[in-house]
Design an enzyme around this catalytic site. Structure first.
Site, mmCIF file in Angstrom:
data_model
loop_
_atom_site.group_PDB
_atom_site.id
_atom_site.type_symbol
_atom_site.label_atom_id
_atom_site.label_comp_id
_atom_site.label_asym_id
_atom_site.label_seq_id
_atom_site.Cartn_x
_atom_site.Cartn_y
_atom_site.Cartn_z
ATOM 1 N N ILE A 1 0.666 -1.456 0.000
ATOM 2 C CA ILE A 1 0.238 -0.010 0.298
ATOM 3 C C ILE A 1 0.541 1.066 -0.133
ATOM 4 O O ILE A 1 0.489 2.235 -1.315
ATOM 5 C CB ILE A 1 -0.552 -0.045 0.981
ATOM 6 C CG1 ILE A 1 -2.635 -0.982 1.467
ATOM 7 C CG2 ILE A 1 -1.600 1.763 1.840
ATOM 8 C CD1 ILE A 1 -3.173 -0.829 2.440
ATOM 9 N N SER B 1 2.093 1.618 -3.191
ATOM 10 C CA SER B 1 0.678 2.390 -4.854
ATOM 11 C C SER B 1 1.167 3.782 -4.143
ATOM 12 O O SER B 1 0.263 4.623 -5.417
ATOM 13 C CB SER B 1 -0.347 2.041 -3.864
ATOM 14 O OG SER B 1 -0.863 1.598 -3.334
ATOM 15 N N GLU B 2 1.084 4.345 -2.962
ATOM 16 C CA GLU B 2 0.265 5.236 -2.780
ATOM 17 C C GLU B 2 1.450 6.200 -3.364
ATOM 18 O O GLU B 2 1.530 7.565 -3.901
ATOM 19 C CB GLU B 2 0.457 5.847 -0.837
ATOM 20 C CG GLU B 2 -0.875 5.323 -0.625
ATOM 21 C CD GLU B 2 -2.047 5.588 -0.896
ATOM 22 O OE1 GLU B 2 -1.907 7.498 -1.276
ATOM 23 O OE2 GLU B 2 -2.486 5.366 -0.719
ATOM 24 N N LEU B 3 3.018 6.285 -3.355
ATOM 25 C CA LEU B 3 4.374 6.558 -3.607
ATOM 26 C C LEU B 3 3.640 7.505 -5.363
ATOM 27 O O LEU B 3 4.221 7.957 -5.933
ATOM 28 C CB LEU B 3 4.894 6.327 -2.784
ATOM 29 C CG LEU B 3 5.597 6.722 -2.072
ATOM 30 C CD1 LEU B 3 7.053 5.866 -1.621
ATOM 31 C CD2 LEU B 3 5.451 7.944 -1.014
ATOM 32 N N TYR C 1 -0.681 12.745 4.914
ATOM 33 C CA TYR C 1 -1.763 12.476 4.224
ATOM 34 C C TYR C 1 -1.313 10.473 3.389
ATOM 35 O O TYR C 1 -1.870 9.597 3.823
ATOM 36 C CB TYR C 1 -1.184 12.790 2.967
ATOM 37 C CG TYR C 1 -2.530 11.836 1.557
ATOM 38 C CD1 TYR C 1 -3.773 11.599 1.755
ATOM 39 C CD2 TYR C 1 -1.768 11.105 0.540
ATOM 40 C CE1 TYR C 1 -4.420 11.292 1.007
ATOM 41 C CE2 TYR C 1 -2.208 10.466 0.274
ATOM 42 C CZ TYR C 1 -3.201 9.904 0.001
ATOM 43 O OH TYR C 1 -3.942 9.434 -1.035
#
Length: 277
Positions: A45, A48-50, A132
């Site tokens: 996760i 994916s966020e980066l 975030y």
């Protein structure tokens, strides 16, 4: 109404409930099938966020799946070399994200015993990880009753509740907390992402992001990408870069010096090469 007067307390609970129902109903009918939604592994996760920062979802899907096939755990990524990581990242842009991810992986393995969740709770020790991203990892991996506000969620809240675009981050985060259906944080944030990406878009609302991506063609970002491609093949001098790129020396040197400052490139004698951690 002035921005300073707007708080989560100004919005009736009934309006919040209607908003929740609208977004979750949209999600039920339109949810996207994305690979990082099929896992609760905090490393995947985080990746994916980066990758999703300033990059289109369709492009990220390809890179994410290829990346996970090569480095399926935080430990395997930490053991990789920086040139390997940068090579795999090529095509995603903003290569400092790859450097930060690599350094973060090594820090999580060495300082947090490979525990991504614990590391996210101390995100200020990790480069390129802000509030975030840290909250998003906790939300999507453990369904924690937390909120996070990206450009999509900011636009949704401003549009749905008719808020001024200059509303403060604090007020938006406070409102996001009031809108959170407890026990459903993972689904709620996925729903918000889809609602903002597929329905309540920037084009439809006219609400622009706080920061906008600059033009790529002819930009320093494009030059950086070309420098990186060259250095993945061999070490090079400033004169060689000048001959290849046909750019003035001062501009090239400024860009390369920035890459040295970001710990992507090092200089040995007259040659530049990728930094090996």
């Amino acid at each position: 109404m002035a921005s300073s007067q707007i708080t989560s307390r100004n919005i009736p609970n009934e309006k919040i409930k209607r908003f929740q129902k609208k977004v979750l109903s949209f999600y039920e009918k339109n949810k996207r099938d994305l690979p990082w939604r099929k896992t609760t592994d905090p490393y995947k996760i985080l990746l994916s966020e980066l990758m999703l920062q300033q990059t289109q979802v369709k492009r990220v899907v390809f890179f994410y799946e290829k990346w996970i096939a090569k480095w399926p755990t935080i430990d395997t990524l930490a053991s990789a070399s920086l040139p390997e990581v940068l090579q795999m990242w090529m095509g995603l842009g903003y290569n400092t994200r790859a450097v930060n991810l690599h350094y973060t992986a090594r820090t999580i393995v060495s300082e947090f015993k490979s525990d991504v969740i614990t590391a996210m709770k101390q995100y200020k020790e990790l480069p390129g990880i802000g509030r975030y991203t840290s909250q998003a990892v906790l939300i999507f991996s453990s369904n924690a009753d937390l909120v996070t506000v990206d450009t999509n969620i900011r636009r949704i809240l401003i549009s749905e509740f008719r808020l001024p675009t200059k509303i403060s981050d604090k007020e938006l985060w406070d409102l996001a907390e009031k809108c959170l259906p407890l026990g459903k944080s993972r689904d709620w944030h996925n729903a918000l992402m889809d609602y903002g990406s597929l329905h309540l878009t920037a084009q439809k609302t006219g609400i622009k992001p706080k920061t906008q991506q600059s033009r790529f063609e002819g930009s320093n970002r494009q030059v950086r990408a070309r420098i990186l491609r060259c250095l993945l093949q061999k070490s090079m001098s400033l004169t060689e870069f000048e001959n290849i790129f046909r750019l003035e020396q001062m501009r090239l040197k400024t860009i390369i010096d920035k890459m040295i400052e970001e710990k992507i490139v090092i200089k040995r004698s007259t040659l530049y090469q990728l930094k090996e951690l």
